[in-house]
Design an enzyme around this catalytic site. Sequence first.
Site, PDB file in Angstrom:
ATOM      1  N   SER A 213     -41.460  -5.507  77.556  1.00  0.00           N
ATOM      2  CA  SER A 213     -40.680  -4.225  77.587  1.00  0.00           C
ATOM      3  C   SER A 213     -39.587  -4.233  78.497  1.00  0.00           C
ATOM      4  O   SER A 213     -39.698  -5.049  79.504  1.00  0.00           O
ATOM      5  CB  SER A 213     -41.758  -2.905  77.959  1.00  0.00           C
ATOM      6  OG  SER A 213     -42.744  -2.825  76.978  1.00  0.00           O
TER       7      SER A 213
ATOM      8  N   GLU B 177     -35.215  19.335  55.856  1.00  0.00           N
ATOM      9  CA  GLU B 177     -36.141  19.110  56.926  1.00  0.00           C
ATOM     10  C   GLU B 177     -35.381  19.065  58.193  1.00  0.00           C
ATOM     11  O   GLU B 177     -34.250  18.403  57.945  1.00  0.00           O
ATOM     12  CB  GLU B 177     -37.106  18.512  56.753  1.00  0.00           C
ATOM     13  CG  GLU B 177     -38.102  18.571  55.561  1.00  0.00           C
ATOM     14  CD  GLU B 177     -39.168  19.830  55.722  1.00  0.00           C
ATOM     15  OE1 GLU B 177     -38.752  20.852  55.724  1.00  0.00           O
ATOM     16  OE2 GLU B 177     -40.336  19.535  56.103  1.00  0.00           O
TER      17      GLU B 177
END
Lengths: 319, 434
Positions: free
Chosen positions: B218, B286
């Site tokens: 990460s 949406e």
Amino acid sequence: MRKGLIFGLAALAAAAGATVAAPGTARAAGEGIPLPSFEWSFDGIFGTYDRASVQRGLQVYRAVCAGCHSMDYIAFRNLAELGYSEDEIKAMAAEAIVIDGPNDEGEMFERAGLPFDYFPAPFPNDRAAAFANGGALPPDLSLMAKARANGPNYLLALMGHGYEDQVSDETLQQIFALETEKRQTQYEANLENYETMLEVYEERVEAGEEATRPTPPEEPQPVESIEDLGLSEGLSFNAYFPGYGIAMAMPLFDDGVEYADGTPATVEQMATDVANFLMWTAEPKLEDRKGMGIKVILFLLVFTGILYAAKRKVWADVH
Amino acid sequence: MSGFQTNNTVIKWIEHRLPIFSFLDHSVGSGYPSPKNLSYFWNFGSLAGITLVIMIVTGVLMAMQYTAHVDHAFESVERIMRDVNYGWLLRYVHMNGAHFFFIVVYIHIFRGLYYGSYKAPRELLWMLGVVILLLMMATAFMGYVLPWGQMSFWGAKVITNLFSAIPFFGDGIVVWLWGGFSVDNPTLNRFFALHYLLPFVIVGVVILHIWALHRFGSNNPIGIDTKGPQDTIPFHPYYTVKDAFGLGAFLVVFSAVVFYLPNYMGHADNYIPANPLSTPAHIVPEWYFLPFYAILRAITFDIGIPFTGVVIIEAKLGGVIAMFGAIAVLFVLPWLDRSPVRSGRFRPIFRLFFVLLAIDVVLLGFAGAKPAEGLWLLIAQVSTAYYFLHFLVVLPLLSVFETPKPLPTSISEPVLKGGGGAMAGAPAKPMEKA
């Protein structure tokens, strides 16, 4: 940490902002006056249906609405959820005539309704329904409370507060002001359009081309009465229907039904009961849902609390 | 290399033949060293993965009850809501799961944008993420069509019609997409097939995404590389427990919506069965598509050679290009932002522009919900212009002209002293190129 906050706020604003944007559109697009807000027993975390009111709503539906509106998704057996006994349901179903078949001889036949049958539709198909109602198709009511923004409030306002005989003067004035303003805006846009067309016309005339002179738009009259709204022939005024002209004539009148439980059948009462009933037909599992929600969320809160404690303990040596 | 040890003979037996335990240990176990300073923004990757699983499980269960036919689709969804045991729960979880999937993924993306997670050596990791976003959008769009309500039908019509803007082949492509001359049963059928297929394609790309992630591990809030064991902690138990806590918090919010506001983010019109003869007053997608919808409708002018009247790109095609361009620009982002400093924490000017971009995207969202006229059209056009300016002009220029704050020498240093960017550290130096 502080710096992370800036990012956090921005990202959350992005998510939240977009979330808020969506539902607002439904009503904003309606371009009508705002709906009144009523109180409902099914609102809130602990909301449940007012069984007596829903039952009365069913009675009004069967006596009044069912003449034109179908209810495709409700079967007689579903009425058990409203507290009707098996015998009562059988009796209600038996009042309906159902076409069944084909039988062993290949013929369709009529029989009395049974609990597993769905509510019978008043017309054989949409064409027949529209034809019998001056060209306007009465919509199926099963999902009406969810198929309109702010459904229950809309339905009660429409049936109990919107027709010419019911509407308050204050609401009328609101509509007239809104419509007058809308027409003025439209007129200004038309005028601008006209001026451009006039210029084109004059240029063409100067150039010796053939052209027809555009007609100037008519100046709008202020809307001061329901007649000024110019509703089409055959439509009734309703303050809460988009465009104010509804094909359904006022359906409810005082004492239009005689309630089995003796409640006085005022229009307001009947409209409330029908709205309650239609909310139930649209969302029959609402009570299951809300009941389960409390348990699920309580469990998750406790469980998440334990996980947080575990996280603190595991991370104690890192911090 | 392999730090995986066990005394359990059964596990040993299996591990010898199929080294799945050491694989898991390296993936999400104690054998995967992670930066020790990850904030809660790093929870959203695992949350997205879990949401994907929730969507697949509820989706497969509903597919067992759903009928992909124009005459029965709407009714079959209502059957799920009324007659299938806990069908209402399945559907509301699936329906709102889509909304939450996008909320989680958008936060995940903006986290990556702020902390420079797309920079070397994680360019492919980022690009695979953009592929996932595209696949998600296609899947969500086709899923929304399946209940065959009014918005389903008209949404499908509007979006598929976009392809008619393609020069020469446009109309043919649209007929090919529809499987006929209008949005009809063949369209619904193929959308169902693809809506079932694409989530598994997403799973495949997610595996690549995680694979690429594990190559370098990460990124982290200060954006500098880990420099040894003092900077890292094993993924398990530290991040497994942190992710589990994050999941719990997420599920509380998710449940509140599923159980108490299940239709809040939906559109009432979709509870009206599709009717090709009656167009809704406003066709609105949406919320998660609204920024892109605003960009699509912002291009209201033809693009051509000035003063000659020669049109090269018609407005409609321009809108389609801009909309897809808004995602395409993300693909090349690692090469647009060439600043050697990853984290926005050490880039004061970048940070301002980042906030501006976030506001810009929210504005686009609001503009997408309004009719494309008057002030809202202007807002959409300005916001669209800024969106592209941000990526194509601002970021490349910042890479050259911005002076970043000094970077800390290592992750453990600020963590140990409890300070952030305020502490004095080594001067900013370019990261080693991979």
